[in-house]
Design an enzyme around this catalytic site. Sequence first.
Site, PDB file in Angstrom:
ATOM      1  CB  THR A   1       7.184   1.628  19.267  1.00 57.11           C
ATOM      2  OG1 THR A   1       7.951   2.138  18.222  1.00 57.11           O
ATOM      3  CG2 THR A   1       5.764   2.350  18.687  1.00 57.11           C
TER       4      THR A   1
ATOM      5  CB  CYS B   1       0.407 -16.259 -15.896  1.00 59.84           C
ATOM      6  SG  CYS B   1      -1.208 -16.271 -15.047  1.00 59.84           S
TER       7      CYS B   1
ATOM      8  CD1 TRP C   1      -4.227  12.105  19.437  1.00 57.35           C
ATOM      9  CD2 TRP C   1      -3.017  11.205  18.554  1.00 57.35           C
ATOM     10  NE1 TRP C   1      -4.580  10.944  19.380  1.00 57.35           N
ATOM     11  CE2 TRP C   1      -3.756  10.117  18.799  1.00 57.35           C
ATOM     12  CE3 TRP C   1      -1.280   9.833  17.385  1.00 57.35           C
ATOM     13  CZ2 TRP C   1      -3.518   8.341  18.819  1.00 57.35           C
ATOM     14  CZ3 TRP C   1      -1.505   9.259  17.434  1.00 57.35           C
ATOM     15  CH2 TRP C   1      -2.493   8.099  18.259  1.00 57.35           C
TER      16      TRP C   1
ATOM     17  CG  LEU D   1       0.941  -1.089  15.606  1.00 60.84           C
ATOM     18  CD1 LEU D   1       2.231  -2.760  15.634  1.00 60.84           C
ATOM     19  CD2 LEU D   1       1.678  -0.134  15.315  1.00 60.84           C
TER      20      LEU D   1
ATOM     21  CD  GLU E   1      -4.978 -11.710 -17.651  1.00 60.74           C
ATOM     22  OE1 GLU E   1      -2.802 -11.318 -17.571  1.00 60.74           O
ATOM     23  OE2 GLU E   1      -4.550 -11.362 -16.233  1.00 60.74           O
TER      24      GLU E   1
ATOM     25  CG  ASP F   1       3.594   4.835  21.686  1.00 59.42           C
ATOM     26  OD1 ASP F   1       3.389   6.133  22.877  1.00 59.42           O
ATOM     27  OD2 ASP F   1       3.872   6.087  20.697  1.00 59.42           O
TER      28      ASP F   1
ATOM     29  CG  HIS G   1      -4.492 -14.918 -12.451  1.00 55.22           C
ATOM     30  ND1 HIS G   1      -3.558 -15.288 -13.073  1.00 55.22           N
ATOM     31  CD2 HIS G   1      -4.725 -14.639 -10.637  1.00 55.22           C
ATOM     32  CE1 HIS G   1      -2.913 -16.083 -11.969  1.00 55.22           C
ATOM     33  NE2 HIS G   1      -3.438 -15.458 -10.507  1.00 55.22           N
TER      34      HIS G   1
ATOM     35  CB  CYS H   1      -4.533 -15.511 -18.118  1.00 51.89           C
ATOM     36  SG  CYS H   1      -4.393 -15.386 -16.808  1.00 51.89           S
TER      37      CYS H   1
ATOM     38  CB  SER I   1       4.534  10.903  20.924  1.00 53.60           C
ATOM     39  OG  SER I   1       4.079   9.682  21.069  1.00 53.60           O
TER      40      SER I   1
END
Length: 364
Positions: free
Chosen positions: A199, A77, A173, A207, A54, A203, A52, A87, A171
Amino acid sequence: MENKHRKYMELAIELARKGLGKVSPNPMVGCVIVKNGVIIAKGYHCYFGGPHAEAETLKSARERANQATMYVNLEPCCHTDKKTPPCVPKIINAGIKEVIVAMKDPNPEVSGKGIKTLRHYGIKCKVGLLQKKAEELNRAYIKWITKKMPFVILKSAVSLDGKIATRTGDSKWITSRQSREVVYRLRSQVDSVLVGANTIIKDNPSLTAHRMGRNPVRIVIDPKLKIPLSAKIFNTNLSQTILITKEQNKQSAYLKRLESRGVRLLKFLTKNGRINFKQIMYELAKDNIASVLVEGGGETNALALEDGVVDEVMFFIAPKIIGGRAAKTPVEGEGIDRISQAINFKFTEIKRLGSDVLVHGQLQ
């Protein structure tokens, strides 16, 4: 003196931001240790499961931390039900004399307890400096912890007249390369990207973040199992894929083939022929997905908005007129009868991206 405090907290927040897309579902945390007006150490939470902020900063400060002031954007925490040790004991043992905190941790296992323990051991604590900025930074974590749901951003690329494709479905671009690069970077910063089956069929996107950072988990909603097995989304070498479908499909040979490729399946009961987005989001949150980027077509976007899961919208607007009553729009579905029923957002950012304009809004 107040300006100096703000300066150090601003730095802690900027350091915390470096963990964007790397620490989820943990919060982004930065830490600055100051002694006699001089920064002696700074650090941040770099990756999930790692030290973390700290602890990392105290390690760098070593004995110089004694009688110093610590600035941290989130309450330290004190609970042990996690991968890394708490921490608060480290701060006490280091001899820190004062801790300035931007916001309390909304996690009920921590909230107020870390500050209470520090004060019990004679360490001064001030809470609330740049609190709104700290809350904005960790808005996904806050929602995930308090509502058990991921933070949802709905993104769309549209023409000036509000079209996402021509009447023939073309679509690519609509928006500029600069806009697309912002989206790729955004994908690397969220836990997951969600689209509908149409989608993928239209296309066939991968992703991914296009090498601009880590790839998100890909989520696709396909109640009728229309997506071909050859779709790029089912290449789990790129990133994990989750297919969401209806419970009635559980015996499907198609699904068994996907499972053998490493695709994870989530099955839900449907109502009126569709899956409820809130159910989806609750289930994703259980899987430590704290943020979702919805990149669907008009029907998927409409359902997400209708079910009330969207927190922010990002519309990338290109200076083009497409026209056509049959051309697709970013939000379709049934729509509303009266303007008073509209879902209201407030603009939080409007900026140029090459030839395009990005309009960023938050749910009111």
